[in-house]
Each structure stands twice: as C-alpha cells, then as structure tokens.
Design an enzyme around this catalytic site. Sequence first.
Site, PDB file in Angstrom:
ATOM      1  CG  ASN A   1     -44.485 -18.457  27.423  1.00 13.32           C
ATOM      2  OD1 ASN A   1     -43.944 -19.363  28.033  1.00 13.32           O
ATOM      3  ND2 ASN A   1     -44.454 -18.355  26.124  1.00 13.32           N
ATOM      4  CB  ILE A   2     -45.209 -22.058  31.182  1.00 10.14           C
ATOM      5  CG1 ILE A   2     -45.137 -22.818  32.494  1.00 10.14           C
ATOM      6  CG2 ILE A   2     -44.027 -22.395  30.312  1.00 10.14           C
ATOM      7  CD1 ILE A   2     -45.689 -24.221  32.386  1.00 10.14           C
ATOM      8  CE  LYS A   3     -38.233 -18.905  28.715  1.00 10.19           C
ATOM      9  NZ  LYS A   3     -37.547 -18.675  27.435  1.00 10.19           N
ATOM     10  N   GLY A   4     -43.285 -16.837  32.055  1.00  9.88           N
ATOM     11  CA  GLY A   4     -43.693 -15.727  32.902  1.00  9.88           C
ATOM     12  C   GLY A   4     -42.825 -14.502  32.821  1.00  9.88           C
TER      13      GLY A   4
ATOM     14  CG  LEU B   1     -40.319 -18.720  23.793  1.00 14.78           C
ATOM     15  CD1 LEU B   1     -40.309 -18.020  25.140  1.00 14.78           C
ATOM     16  CD2 LEU B   1     -40.811 -20.148  23.942  1.00 14.78           C
TER      17      LEU B   1
END
Lengths: 263, 147
Positions: free
Chosen positions: A135-138, B112
Amino acid sequence: MTAPAHKAAQGKTVVRPYGDTTGDGMVQVSFTLPVPHDKRAEGAAVQLARSMGLDPALLVHAKAMGPDFTFFVVYGSVRHLVDLSSVQVVEREYPLLSAKEVNAAIRSRLRRKLVVVGACIGTDAHTVGIDAILNIKGFAGEKGLEYYRELTVVNLGAQVLVPELVERARAERADAVLVSQVVTQRDAHLHNTTAMSAAFREAYPAGRRPLLVVGGPRFDEGATAALGVDRIFGKGTTPGEVASYLVHALLPPTSRADQRKSA
Amino acid sequence: MTGDVFRGYLLDGFFNLVGAMTGQGILLVGMMTEAVVTPFLSDRDLALQNVRYVLGAAGGLTEDFHPPRDGFIQTRARQVLSEAVELLERICADTSADTPLLAAIADGTFGLMRRPADAGKGLDGVAERAPGYVNPAIDLLEEGATR
C-alpha cells in the site's frame, strides 16, 4: 546466508537470561493445561516447567478457566545457556536501496516495469502485512511498493485461493509474487505457503516461475527450502527491504558497474 | 496489536474503560495476542477478566462522565462524525456507479479493505443451514442471556 552473531557481542560469548542480577537466569512463562484446577494440576505445571529447564520452578499463579482448563504463570531460573558465537541468523546479503535507486535500477537494467502480484492466501483475512508492504501508505514511515514508479503492483487482498493467485500471476506476467500469512492456527501459514509454492512449480516450466516471497510474523526466515520459496521476511520488514531484495534477485547484473570494476 | 502483550493488555483495558465510561451496551473485546498468534484459550479468558474488572471497578462512572462542552472529546467527536457524514454524502453523490455503496466497498473506502463485488467466493462461501442446525451462542443471544 547464515553468519555468526554480530562481532560487538563477542566479548561476552555465553549469556543467560537476566532477571534482576547477572547470571540469575530468571524467566517467566505462562501456559494452559487441559485439566481442572487442583493440587495435581499445579504439580503438573511445576513438572512441565522443570522439563523446560526451569529449576527451581516457582508457580506464582494458577487459575481455573471453566471446569476443564487451568492457566498457570511460572517463574524460575533456566538452566540453559546461549553461546553467542554459535547463533545463526539470516543476514541481509544485498544493499538497501532508496525508492529512487530502486526505480533507477529497474529502468536501466530491466527496461520495463517490474510486476509484483501480492495477496493473503487461505482463509487469512489479515491484510495488514501485505498492505504494509504494498500500500502506498506503507509502514514505519516508508511508502509501500505502489509508490515506486517502476513497479506495477497488483494487490489481490485477502482470502485469495491459490489457483486464483497462480492464474492472476500468469495473466499479469508477474516477476514476483508476494504472499502474506498472519494466521498461524494449526500451522496454516506453513501449509498455505507449501501449497502455494507447489502450485507455482506445477504451473510454470522449471526455472520460469516468478520469484516467490512470503512474509509474516511467525515464519522462520531460514526455512525457504522447506517451504519452496525464494525468500521469507519476518516481523518488522519494511517496503524498502522488500524492494531492494526484488532488485537484487530479479535484475540482471549491471554492466556499467562491471565495466567500472574492470577499468 | 504488537508482540508486546503486556502493553496490549493495558491498551485493551483502556478501551474497555472508555466503553464502560460511555455506557456502551456492546463491548468489542480486544485480546493481547490478536494478530500475533491465533489467541490462546488463556488470552480469551484474560480478555474477559479484563472486561469484568473494568466494568466492576469503573462501570458506575458512566453517570458522572460528562465531557465539557466544546472540550477535546466533544470537538473530536464532532469532527469524526462530520467526516463520516461527508464521506457518506460523497458516496451517495457518486453517479459513476449504479450501486455507489458497493462500489465504495470494492474500492477499499472503508478500512482500506478492498472487497470487489466480483471477487471473493460469492455463494460458494455460504452454506445453507441444515434442518436441526444448532448454534448454542445464537440461542443464548436470542433469549437475552448475559453469561
């Protein structure tokens, strides 16, 4: 891959647990026995603790959990020692690259985007691991692989069946498949992983299958051969470590660096 | 939950305290080994002990718990609520999908977690109840049993 423990620790090579004084060997353990709480249950707990190397074993807490189970907390001095010079760990054998360096390496050495397919397989619904990496959030302040411009990331999410994963990996022409396993009930993480690697071996000609990478908090990082995968990442792994590994494992060696070396 | 089960147990206690002070009818019980290992029988027992201790010790505080007007708690609650309403309004206003709520769920709008309508196991993941199906937990819940 395996190397002796860090040099700095070698001044003192034999260690034992530290309770409140050097060398006391004190540890605490808690466990449940499937017996009603009575004198014999407490005796059994002490006997088990002794077999585990706790001597003397101090039973500090015993409590019935329903009519058929008892919970114990035991403190004691453990007889065992650890020789630090014989500790085997998997050391990272590749350089840690920044996102920029990873992108540059893929651009110059692969000349196309590197494709990564990720999933949680089996009944495991915990996407926390795969999302931390992809995920881009990492994770831990590092952005995930989706953030890398030269990576094409397909995150299939949770409860993906192995045949689905194989099919998708083939359709996407995956260079690497990342699988996360958090649930460990009845060794589900090990069974799922071996089933997954077997399916990939069957579906691809020898030497052509994508790189198989698994991650999860309860894996033994040295068990790659037993599980039929290329790499195992444990607890606390960051996206940068995974991306650097992909570059190390998948990219042809840089010709420029070779030239520089020979020059 | 991290592998620091001792910290986890305290954290669960804090959550239970908030549930008790705000008079929640249903408490979602946290366990200290959640996402570390599959929680042990003892972890489940300890989690319930945690709830009982907090409810016993602080359950009565709910009648005295009045966060001051425009204080930290009220401000935060208003912010979260208005963000939730805004999000739902934005989803309702989405004309690109026939079923905007399902599309939002598919996109991972909530937590998410992506749940596309055409993925997952569908009906294959559902079993019909056999005649004579018994689930003691459901029976207890339906008759309103407490323990």
